[in-house]
Scaffold this active site. Structure first.
Site, PDB file in Angstrom:
ATOM      1  N   GLU A  77      27.368  42.237 -21.789  1.00 52.62           N
ATOM      2  CA  GLU A  77      27.231  42.004 -23.224  1.00 52.62           C
ATOM      3  C   GLU A  77      26.065  43.086 -23.746  1.00 52.62           C
ATOM      4  OE1 GLU A  77      24.767  38.438 -23.979  1.00 52.62           O
ATOM      5  OE2 GLU A  77      25.093  37.895 -21.903  1.00 52.62           O
ATOM      6  N   CYS A  98      26.883  35.644 -20.883  1.00 52.44           N
ATOM      7  CA  CYS A  98      26.647  35.523 -19.365  1.00 52.44           C
ATOM      8  C   CYS A  98      27.807  35.117 -18.668  1.00 52.44           C
ATOM      9  CB  CYS A  98      25.404  34.816 -19.203  1.00 52.44           C
ATOM     10  SG  CYS A  98      23.997  35.509 -19.915  1.00 52.44           S
ATOM     11  N   HIS A 122      23.681  29.769 -13.282  1.00 49.50           N
ATOM     12  CA  HIS A 122      23.239  30.848 -14.046  1.00 49.50           C
ATOM     13  C   HIS A 122      21.765  30.590 -14.447  1.00 49.50           C
ATOM     14  CE1 HIS A 122      22.485  33.570 -17.216  1.00 49.50           C
ATOM     15  NE2 HIS A 122      22.325  32.652 -18.080  1.00 49.50           N
TER      16      HIS A 122
HETATM   17  P1  HMG Z   1       8.128  30.346 -25.021  1.00 49.41           P
HETATM   18  O1  HMG Z   1       8.027  29.521 -26.326  1.00 49.41           O
HETATM   19  O2  HMG Z   1       7.769  31.628 -24.945  1.00 49.41           O
HETATM   20  O3  HMG Z   1       7.522  29.607 -23.794  1.00 49.41           O
HETATM   21  O4  HMG Z   1       9.818  30.431 -25.113  1.00 49.41           O
HETATM   22  P2  HMG Z   1       7.174  27.801 -23.720  1.00 49.41           P
HETATM   23  O5  HMG Z   1       5.903  27.625 -24.494  1.00 49.41           O
HETATM   24  O6  HMG Z   1       8.323  26.881 -24.114  1.00 49.41           O
HETATM   25  O7  HMG Z   1       6.952  27.750 -22.257  1.00 49.41           O
HETATM   26  C1  HMG Z   1       7.967  27.898 -21.287  1.00 49.41           C
HETATM   27  C2  HMG Z   1       7.582  26.875 -20.197  1.00 49.41           C
HETATM   28  O8  HMG Z   1       6.566  27.207 -19.711  1.00 49.41           O
HETATM   29  C3  HMG Z   1       7.515  25.571 -20.724  1.00 49.41           C
HETATM   30  O9  HMG Z   1       7.995  24.620 -19.770  1.00 49.41           O
HETATM   31  C4  HMG Z   1       5.881  25.376 -20.782  1.00 49.41           C
HETATM   32  O10 HMG Z   1       5.645  23.918 -20.641  1.00 49.41           O
HETATM   33  C5  HMG Z   1       5.749  26.228 -19.673  1.00 49.41           C
HETATM   34  P3  HMG Z   1       9.088  23.364 -20.089  1.00 49.41           P
HETATM   35  O11 HMG Z   1       7.924  22.595 -20.895  1.00 49.41           O
HETATM   36  O12 HMG Z   1       9.928  23.930 -20.882  1.00 49.41           O
HETATM   37  O13 HMG Z   1       9.311  22.951 -18.655  1.00 49.41           O
HETATM   38  N1  HMG Z   1       4.365  26.321 -19.850  1.00 49.41           N
HETATM   39  C6  HMG Z   1       3.278  26.515 -18.572  1.00 49.41           C
HETATM   40  N2  HMG Z   1       3.562  26.007 -17.450  1.00 49.41           N
HETATM   41  C7  HMG Z   1       2.093  26.154 -16.719  1.00 49.41           C
HETATM   42  N3  HMG Z   1       0.789  26.680 -16.975  1.00 49.41           N
HETATM   43  C8  HMG Z   1       0.908  27.016 -18.459  1.00 49.41           C
HETATM   44  C9  HMG Z   1       2.155  27.054 -19.129  1.00 49.41           C
HETATM   45  N4  HMG Z   1       2.491  27.525 -20.563  1.00 49.41           N
HETATM   46  C10 HMG Z   1       3.627  27.165 -20.831  1.00 49.41           C
HETATM   47  N5  HMG Z   1      -0.232  27.763 -18.799  1.00 49.41           N
HETATM   48  C11 HMG Z   1      11.908  30.501 -23.902  1.00 49.41           C
HETATM   49  C12 HMG Z   1      10.467  30.001 -23.640  1.00 49.41           C
HETATM   50  C13 HMG Z   1      12.957  30.197 -22.815  1.00 49.41           C
HETATM   51  C14 HMG Z   1      12.554  29.664 -25.162  1.00 49.41           C
HETATM   52  C15 HMG Z   1      12.242  31.885 -24.381  1.00 49.41           C
HETATM   53  O14 HMG Z   1      11.606  32.569 -23.395  1.00 49.41           O
HETATM   54  C16 HMG Z   1      13.401  32.354 -24.888  1.00 49.41           C
HETATM   55  O15 HMG Z   1      13.747  32.107 -25.980  1.00 49.41           O
HETATM   56  N6  HMG Z   1      14.352  33.150 -23.863  1.00 49.41           N
HETATM   57  C17 HMG Z   1      15.670  33.630 -24.280  1.00 49.41           C
HETATM   58  C18 HMG Z   1      16.530  32.401 -24.198  1.00 49.41           C
HETATM   59  C19 HMG Z   1      16.968  31.776 -22.994  1.00 49.41           C
HETATM   60  O16 HMG Z   1      16.603  32.248 -22.125  1.00 49.41           O
HETATM   61  N7  HMG Z   1      17.329  30.541 -23.099  1.00 49.41           N
HETATM   62  C20 HMG Z   1      17.935  29.964 -21.836  1.00 49.41           C
HETATM   63  C21 HMG Z   1      19.173  28.962 -22.016  1.00 49.41           C
HETATM   64  S1  HMG Z   1      20.431  29.957 -22.875  1.00 49.41           S
HETATM   65  C22 HMG Z   1      21.155  30.880 -21.542  1.00 49.41           C
HETATM   66  O17 HMG Z   1      20.787  30.895 -20.348  1.00 49.41           O
HETATM   67  C23 HMG Z   1      22.004  32.338 -21.796  1.00 49.41           C
HETATM   68  C24 HMG Z   1      21.384  33.660 -21.897  1.00 49.41           C
HETATM   69  O18 HMG Z   1      21.214  34.003 -20.587  1.00 49.41           O
HETATM   70  C25 HMG Z   1      22.179  34.440 -22.631  1.00 49.41           C
HETATM   71  C26 HMG Z   1      23.712  34.574 -22.457  1.00 49.41           C
HETATM   72  O19 HMG Z   1      24.400  33.662 -22.112  1.00 49.41           O
HETATM   73  O20 HMG Z   1      24.158  35.804 -22.991  1.00 49.41           O
HETATM   74  C27 HMG Z   1      20.067  33.770 -22.411  1.00 49.41           C
END
Ligand code: HMG
Length: 445
Positions: A83, A120, A244
Site C-alpha cells: 500500500e 494490509c 495482523h
Molecule cells: P494514541 O491516542 O496515541 O494512544 O493512539 P492511546 O492513548 O490510545 O494509548 C494506546 C494504548 O496505550 C492504550 O491502551 C492506553 O491505555 C495505553 P488500551 O486502552 O487501548 O488498551 N497507554 C498506557 N499504558 C501503560 N502506561 C501508560 C500508557 N499510556 C497509554 N503510561 C492508536 C493509539 C492505535 C489509535 C494510534 O497509534 C493510531 O492511530 N495508529 C494507527 C492506526 C492503527 O494502527 N489501527 C489499528 C487497527 S487498523 C489496522 O490494523 C490496519 C492498519 O494496519 C492499516 C492497513 O490495514 O493498511 C493500520
C-alpha cells in the site's frame, strides 16, 4: 488432494531503527510505558535513504531465490502486495523482476506479474491468488513468488506515527510446501469502512480509535464465516494464532475476543464457570446494549483468569516477538507474526510438524480473512535459515533529529538531501529517477 502453501520465506527489515520508549517518547514528552505496556512496541524499523519498497522486496526475494537455488524459469508468477506504491499504472513487481534480472541468469518474461491492493490484507490475498493458480493447474510446475513490502509511514504528529515500520517479506508458494500448508476453508468479514485510507496521498488519513473497533468487528465476522465452513473452533485446536499486528496491543484485544468466542460451549467454559460464571448469551437480554455490557464485564474477568493468561502466553505472545522490534509492516505484518511464532517454537525446541495455526489477516477499508494452516515437515530448517536477528542487530539507531530528516527523505512532497546512515553491502539500492520519472535501481556488491 495436493497440498499447497508456503514453501519458504525471507524477511528484509529497513536498516534504521527508532527507539520508541527512549528516543521517541522522550522527544514527544510521553510516558515510555505507553509504548512498552500500552502499544507493546520497543523499536521500529525505517528505510535508509537508498531503501524503498522495491529494494526491500527485491532483497528479500533475491535471498529467497539464492537459498532455494532457483532461477527465473522456476517462477511463473510474481505478485507484490503493497500500500506504499508510487505508480498507479506500472506495478512494483515489474521493478522487482527488473532488479532480480540484474543478478540472475535468464528473465521473468513468461511470469505473470501484478500488484495487489487491499490495505494490509493484500499480502494474504496474493498468497490466495497463487494458491488458486496452482490448484487450477495453470502453473506448469512453477512456483509463485509473493512479496509483501511496505514503508508504513504516517504524517508527523499523527497518533499513528508511534506504530510506523518498514520491511518486506518474500514467500515462495508451491505444491507440497516445506513451511505451512494452507486450508481450503476461509472466512471473510468485509464491509465498506472509512477507518484508514490514502485517497491519492502518501500518508494515511486515520481514525485510529475507530480503526481498532473495525478491526475487531471484521475479525469476528471472519471467524464466524470460517467456522461456518470449517466447523466450530476450540482455543486449543491451534498451536499459534498469528494476527495482523499493527502494534502488539491490538492483538492483545483481538486475542481476548477470539478466546472468548472459541471457548463458548466448550470444556473450557465449563471449567471457568465457578470462577467467572458462564458467558452471557444474547437471547437472555432485552437489548443489545445490556448484552454488550455483560460481555464486557465477562471479558474483564476472563482476561484475569490463569486459563486465559496461559493460553495467551502460549498461543499469542510468541507471535509478537518480531513486531515489538519492527513496528507495522502493513502487508507483511501477519506473515511476520507467523514467522515470529515458528521462530519461537524452533528456539524453544517445540516440535510443530502436523500442528495447526489459525491465521487472522486484516486490511483497513475493511476486510478480515481467517484460514488455518498445517505446519509442514520442513518448517524448522526453513525458519532457522532466517537471518533476521543479525539484520535487527545491525540496524543503525536514529536520534530524533535524524529520524525527522529520514522521514522527510521518504516524503514524496519534499526534496531533502541526506547522506545514508549505513553502507549497502550485497543488495539492491535506489539510485534516482529516469527520463520518464521511473525509479532506478542498481545491485551493489
Ligand atoms: P494514541 O491516542 O496515541 O494512544 O493512539 P492511546 O492513548 O490510545 O494509548 C494506546 C494504548 O496505550 C492504550 O491502551 C492506553 O491505555 C495505553 P488500551 O486502552 O487501548 O488498551 N497507554 C498506557 N499504558 C501503560 N502506561 C501508560 C500508557 N499510556 C497509554 N503510561 C492508536 C493509539 C492505535 C489509535 C494510534 O497509534 C493510531 O492511530 N495508529 C494507527 C492506526 C492503527 O494502527 N489501527 C489499528 C487497527 S487498523 C489496522 O490494523 C490496519 C492498519 O494496519 C492499516 C492497513 O490495514 O493498511 C493500520
Amino acid at each position: 488432494m495436493t497440498a499447497v502453501g508456503i514453501d519458504a520465506m525471507e524477511i528484509w527489515t529497513g536498516k534504521l531503527e527508532l527507539d520508541l520508549p527512549g528516543t521517541f517518547a522522550q522527544a514527544k514528552g510521553e510516558d515510555p510505558e505507553k509504548y512498552t505496556k500500552g502499544l507493546g512496541l520497543v523499536t521500529s524499523s525505517f528505510p535508509d535513504t537508498y531503501e524503498d519498497i522495491v529494494t526491500m522486496g527485491a532483497n528479500a526475494a533475491k535471498r529467497l531465490m539464492d537459498r532455494k537455488g532457483l532461477t527465473p524459469d522456476d517462477i511463473g508468477r510474481i505478485d507484490v502486495a503493497t500500500e506504499s506504491a508510487f505508480d498507479n499504472s506500472k506495478p512494483v513487481s515489474t521493478y522487482i523482476a527488473g532488479c532480480l534480472e540484474q543478478v540472475f541468469d535468464g528473465d521473468f518474461h513468461h511470469a505473470n506479474k501484478g500488484e495487489r491492493k487491499f490495505a494490509c490484507v493484500a499480502g494474504t490475498q496474493s498468497i490466495d491468488d497463487a494458491y488458486n493458480w496452482i490448484k487450477a493447474g495453470r502453473n506448469r510446475g512453477r512456483a509463485a513468488l509473493v512479496v509483501a513490502t511496505d514503508t508504513a509511514l504516517y504524517e508527523r504528529g499523527d497518533p499513528g506515527e508511534a506504530t510506523q515500520g518498514a520491511g518486506a517479506v518474500a514467500m515462495l508458494i508451491t505444491e507440497n510446501p516445506s513451511l505451512v500448508e494452507l486450508s481450503t476453508e476461509q472466512g471473510y468479514g468485509s464491509a465498506d469502512e472509512t477507518d484508514f485510507l490514502k485517497p491519492n496521498q502518501q500518508f494515511p488519513s486515520v481514525d485510529g480509535k475507530r480503526s481498532v473497533q473495525v478491526y475487531l468487528a471484521r475479525m469476528r465476522e471472519a471467524l464466524e464465516d470460517f467456522e461456518s465452513v470449517a466447523g466450530d473452533t476450540h482455543p486449543d485446536d491451534f498451536a499459534y494464532v498469528p494476527f495482523h499486528t499493527p502494534f502488539p496491543g491490538m492483538v492483545r484485544k483481538a486475542g481476548l475476543f477470539g478466546y472468548r468466542h472459541t471457548l463458548r460451549g466448550t470444556d473450557i467454559e465449563d471449567e471457568l464457570t465457578d470462577e467467572i460464571g458462564r458467558q452471557p448469551r444474547e437471547e437472555a437480554f432485552d437489548s443489545w446494549e445490556e448484552y454488550e455490557e455483560a460481555i464486557r464485564d465477562y471479558m474483564d474477568s476472563l482476561k484475569r483468569t490463569e486459563m486465559y493468561r496461559d493460553w495467551y502466553a502460549r498461543t499469542i505472545e510468541p507471535t509478537l516477538n518480531i513486531a515489538r522490534q519492527v513496528g507495522n509492516w502493513y502487508t507483511g505484518s501477519v506473515h511476520v507474526a507467523r514467522a515470529s511464532a515458528l521462530k519461537s517454537a524452533a528456539e524453544t525446541g517445540r516440535e510443530l510438524a502436523g500442528e495447526h495455526l489459525l491465521v487472522g489477516s486484516y486490511g483497513s477499508g475493511a476486510q478480515a480473512e481467517i484460514h488455518a494452516e498445517t505446519v509442514a515437515d520442513g518448517w524448522k530448517e526453513e525458519i532457522q535459515a532466517l537471518t533476521l536477528d543479525e539484520q535487527l542487530s545491525r540496524r543503525y539507531e536514529l536520534s530524533f533529529e535524524e529520524y525527522e530528516r529520514v522521514h522527510d527523505v521518504h516524503n514524496h512532497e519534499k526534496e531533502t538531501e541526506l547522506e545514508e546512515f549505513t553502507q549497502p553491502d550485497g543488495e539492491f539500492v535506489f539510485t534516482g529517477w529516469g527520463r520518464m520519472n521511473e525509479r532506478k535501481y542498481d545491485y551493489v556488491e
